[in-house]
Design an enzyme around this catalytic site. Structure first.
Site, PDB file in Angstrom:
ATOM      1  N   HIS A 158      -6.880  -6.230  -0.210  1.00  0.00           N
ATOM      2  CA  HIS A 158      -5.756  -5.343   0.035  1.00  0.00           C
ATOM      3  C   HIS A 158      -4.755  -5.949   1.017  1.00  0.00           C
ATOM      4  CE1 HIS A 158      -3.886  -1.533  -0.636  1.00  0.00           C
ATOM      5  NE2 HIS A 158      -3.931  -1.160   0.625  1.00  0.00           N
ATOM      6  N   ASP A 167      -8.794  -6.517  -4.423  1.00  0.00           N
ATOM      7  CA  ASP A 167      -8.020  -5.418  -3.847  1.00  0.00           C
ATOM      8  C   ASP A 167      -8.692  -4.069  -4.086  1.00  0.00           C
ATOM      9  OD1 ASP A 167      -5.939  -3.981  -2.719  1.00  0.00           O
ATOM     10  OD2 ASP A 167      -4.393  -4.821  -4.012  1.00  0.00           O
ATOM     11  N   SER A 181       0.844  -1.186   0.000  1.00  0.00           N
ATOM     12  CA  SER A 181       0.000   0.000   0.000  1.00  0.00           C
ATOM     13  C   SER A 181       0.889   1.250   0.000  1.00  0.00           C
ATOM     14  CB  SER A 181      -0.955  -0.052   1.196  1.00  0.00           C
ATOM     15  OG  SER A 181      -1.981   0.905   1.073  1.00  0.00           O
TER      16      SER A 181
END
Length: 352
Positions: free
Chosen positions: A326, A299, A155
């Site tokens: 995610h 995701d 991320s």
């Protein structure tokens, strides 16, 4: 014949004993003992934890790190997401990497829960440039180099990993970009055009109204997000089943760092968040170190874009997690860790 049979039996018995001897706990644990041997190291007293001083224009601060294991050629530094989250996102690595003999280092970036926090309200250090320099200082302190240094970012950590590679890839043995696109504008577009329409229209309408009114402190906002967005695209399991490490990480999030860089909205980065215009698509071709890009079907980030990234870098591989979101290290663990371990081993033995 009887003597021959007895001799054969004795031989088999002896061989069996020798084989059994090979399986004794003492012999089995030899490698494990070496992997977990901290004797003579400066972090033995703290169980692998080191508070590393970081020099900044605002003074010297300390960031928290914790080393797990020993491996002279496989050391993975973990860059957490957020910004302003914690290493706790990665605690499931304890269930996989030690068995593979891979050393890894937890690390809370400056401003995160276990590290120092500069003066409240001063956002001057919350820049990509600062965090890249911070990673470089951590690298030097830990003795990581091109012969052993794997950098993994997920991320926001993926943004940081890319930016570090643009400047310092000569220090890296292998790069892992997990669950992060190379363009915030394209991420925003994906959130708006793909993720939003998947949600119940009435729920999405209510969320958008709360965002338009900047009513982010309203408990209803988080209630809707967790129930209808997070459990679909962040961690695909009922909230009551989320690992304690993840709920702890959410509780430890530093909103000052997060909101300044990411913004309030969970449907893209909006407002005056500092990462709003970040885009490095055209720079990916400059990354020459072995690179693994990890994407997941559910995701918040577009898996097709991340597959494209793996082909845009000079020496890339794509890992797709078909059941993941995610936080694919939790909801598609077997695929995630199998692919990660294979990448590290392939780079280590020059078969990548």
């Amino acid at each position: 014949m009887r003597i021959l049979l007895l001799s054969l039996f004795a031989c088999l018995l002896f061989t069996g004993c020798k084989q059994q001897e090979k399986q004794t706990p003492e012999n089995i644990s030899e490698t494990t003992t070496s992997y977990l041997d901290y004797s003579g190291s400066e972090d033995q007293f703290t169980g692998g934890i080191r508070m590393i001083p970081i020099t900044t224009p605002k003074g010297t601060f300390k960031v928290w790190t914790k080393r797990v294991g020993n491996n002279p050629t496989k050391k993975v530094l973990l860059l957490h997401g957020g910004p302003g989250a914690t290493h706790e996102l990665y605690e499931c690595f304890d269930g996989y990497l030690p068995n593979e003999g891979i050393e890894y280092i937890y690390y809370d970036q400056l401003g995160s829960y276990y590290s120092d926090k500069p003066e409240e309200g001063d956002t001057s250090l919350w820049t990509i440039e600062h965090f890249v320099d911070e990673v470089e200082q951590v690298r030097k302190a830990l003795g990581l180099n091109k012969d052993n240094f794997y950098l993994l970012g997920q991320s926001w950590g993926g943004i940081l990993a890319m930016e570090y590679a643009f400047k310092y890839q000569d220090n890296i043995k292998g790069l892992i970009i997990s669950n992060m696109m190379s363009s915030i504008p394209e991420y925003n577009q994906y959130a708006k055009e793909v993720l939003g329409p998947q949600m119940d229209p009435e729920v999405l309408k209510e969320i958008m109204e709360l965002e338009a009114n900047e009513d982010f402190a309203n408990p209803r906002y988080n209630e809707l997000l967790f129930k209808h967005h997070y459990t679909e695209h962040v961690l695909r399991m009922p909230i009551e089943e989320w690992p304690e490490s993840i709920t702890r990480c959410f509780n430890h999030l530093n909103p000052s760092v997060y909101v300044f860089m990411q913004g309030h909205s969970e449907f893209g980065i909006s407002g005056d968040a500092s990462l709003k215009e970040w885009d490095v698509k055209d720079q990916l071709k400059n990354i020459s170190v072995p690179t693994l890009v990890i994407g997941a079907k559910y995701d918040t980030m577009d898996p097709a874009h991340m597959e494209w990234m793996s082909k845009e870098v000079q020496n890339g591989r794509y890992l797709f997690c078909p059941n993941g979101s995610h936080l694919a290290q939790y909801d598609d663990q077997k695929v995630f860790f199998s692919g990660l371990v294979d990448f590290i081993n392939d780079v280590d033995d020059d078969s990548f």
